[in-house]
Design a protein around this motif. Sequence first.
Motif, mmCIF file in Angstrom:
data_model
loop_
_atom_site.group_PDB
_atom_site.id
_atom_site.type_symbol
_atom_site.label_atom_id
_atom_site.label_comp_id
_atom_site.label_asym_id
_atom_site.label_seq_id
_atom_site.Cartn_x
_atom_site.Cartn_y
_atom_site.Cartn_z
ATOM 1 N N MET A 1 13.878 -2.188 -26.179
ATOM 2 C CA MET A 1 13.726 -2.256 -24.731
ATOM 3 C C MET A 1 13.448 -0.875 -24.144
ATOM 4 S SD MET A 1 13.711 -4.520 -22.476
ATOM 5 C CE MET A 1 13.729 -4.686 -20.749
ATOM 6 N N ARG A 2 13.915 0.169 -24.840
ATOM 7 C CA ARG A 2 13.730 1.519 -24.311
ATOM 8 C C ARG A 2 12.258 1.903 -24.217
ATOM 9 N NH1 ARG A 2 17.006 5.925 -27.479
ATOM 10 N NH2 ARG A 2 14.962 6.709 -27.965
ATOM 11 N N GLY A 3 11.437 1.349 -25.105
ATOM 12 C CA GLY A 3 10.017 1.680 -25.092
ATOM 13 C C GLY A 3 9.274 1.158 -23.879
ATOM 14 N N PHE A 4 9.850 0.161 -23.198
ATOM 15 C CA PHE A 4 9.192 -0.401 -22.027
ATOM 16 C C PHE A 4 9.511 0.358 -20.747
ATOM 17 C CE2 PHE A 4 9.264 -4.218 -24.775
ATOM 18 C CZ PHE A 4 7.898 -4.427 -24.831
ATOM 19 N N GLY A 5 10.443 1.278 -20.782
ATOM 20 C CA GLY A 5 10.838 2.022 -19.584
ATOM 21 C C GLY A 5 9.692 2.731 -18.891
ATOM 22 N N PRO A 6 8.944 3.571 -19.618
ATOM 23 C CA PRO A 6 7.813 4.258 -18.964
ATOM 24 C C PRO A 6 6.758 3.282 -18.430
ATOM 25 C CG PRO A 6 8.347 5.331 -21.028
ATOM 26 C CD PRO A 6 9.163 4.081 -20.977
ATOM 27 N N VAL A 10 5.735 3.063 -14.460
ATOM 28 C CA VAL A 10 4.355 3.214 -13.964
ATOM 29 C C VAL A 10 3.927 1.967 -13.209
ATOM 30 C CG1 VAL A 10 1.941 3.439 -14.688
ATOM 31 C CG2 VAL A 10 3.681 4.907 -15.697
ATOM 32 N N LEU A 11 4.285 0.805 -13.723
ATOM 33 C CA LEU A 11 3.957 -0.434 -13.030
ATOM 34 C C LEU A 11 4.611 -0.474 -11.648
ATOM 35 C CD1 LEU A 11 2.625 -3.220 -13.067
ATOM 36 C CD2 LEU A 11 4.734 -4.086 -14.115
ATOM 37 N N VAL A 13 5.499 2.089 -9.797
ATOM 38 C CA VAL A 13 4.834 3.065 -8.933
ATOM 39 C C VAL A 13 3.494 2.515 -8.437
ATOM 40 C CG1 VAL A 13 3.688 5.330 -8.936
ATOM 41 C CG2 VAL A 13 5.973 5.091 -9.903
ATOM 42 N N VAL A 14 2.752 1.875 -9.318
ATOM 43 C CA VAL A 14 1.446 1.325 -8.931
ATOM 44 C C VAL A 14 1.623 0.205 -7.907
ATOM 45 C CG1 VAL A 14 -0.545 0.018 -9.793
ATOM 46 C CG2 VAL A 14 0.267 2.028 -11.030
ATOM 47 N N VAL A 15 2.605 -0.663 -8.131
ATOM 48 C CA VAL A 15 2.843 -1.751 -7.177
ATOM 49 C C VAL A 15 3.284 -1.186 -5.828
ATOM 50 C CG1 VAL A 15 4.370 -3.704 -6.684
ATOM 51 C CG2 VAL A 15 3.283 -3.501 -8.922
ATOM 52 N N LEU A 16 4.165 -0.190 -5.858
ATOM 53 C CA LEU A 16 4.630 0.427 -4.614
ATOM 54 C C LEU A 16 3.476 1.087 -3.856
ATOM 55 C CD1 LEU A 16 7.022 1.251 -2.788
ATOM 56 C CD2 LEU A 16 7.167 3.337 -4.155
ATOM 57 N N LEU A 17 2.657 1.842 -4.565
ATOM 58 C CA LEU A 17 1.517 2.491 -3.904
ATOM 59 C C LEU A 17 0.535 1.467 -3.359
ATOM 60 C CD1 LEU A 17 0.860 5.441 -6.375
ATOM 61 C CD2 LEU A 17 1.803 5.588 -4.066
ATOM 62 N N THR A 32 -4.887 7.329 -15.087
ATOM 63 C CA THR A 32 -4.275 8.476 -15.766
ATOM 64 C C THR A 32 -3.327 8.002 -16.856
ATOM 65 O OG1 THR A 32 -4.438 9.772 -13.745
ATOM 66 C CG2 THR A 32 -2.909 10.562 -15.423
ATOM 67 N N TRP A 33 -2.530 6.976 -16.557
ATOM 68 C CA TRP A 33 -1.598 6.435 -17.552
ATOM 69 C C TRP A 33 -2.364 5.840 -18.735
ATOM 70 C CZ3 TRP A 33 3.081 6.873 -19.168
ATOM 71 C CH2 TRP A 33 3.659 5.908 -19.972
ATOM 72 N N LEU A 34 -3.457 5.132 -18.445
ATOM 73 C CA LEU A 34 -4.263 4.548 -19.513
ATOM 74 C C LEU A 34 -4.867 5.632 -20.403
ATOM 75 C CD1 LEU A 34 -5.543 2.037 -20.797
ATOM 76 C CD2 LEU A 34 -7.451 2.336 -19.215
#
Length: 68
Positions: A1-6, A10-11, A13-17, A32-34
């Motif tokens: 589950m730790r690997g999904f944190g970043p 990012v998801l 942040v993108v949804v918020l923006l 940039t993330w891609l």
Amino acid sequence: MRGFGPWLAVLAVVVLLSALRLRTLAALVSVTWLVWCVWTWIRPPRPHHPPTPPSPRPAPLIMRLTAA
């Protein structure tokens, strides 16, 4: 589950923006993330150098004074 944190961060942040109608910035963050993810998958491997042994520590001062 730790690997999904970043990814989830990012998801979020993108949804918020996007919700704040900053879609250009959201797209920039996404791209940039891609690019970062692709770079980590295709970058050349780092050279593996054997670990260097630790340097010997000098004797404590009291031992050097009494040995003389």
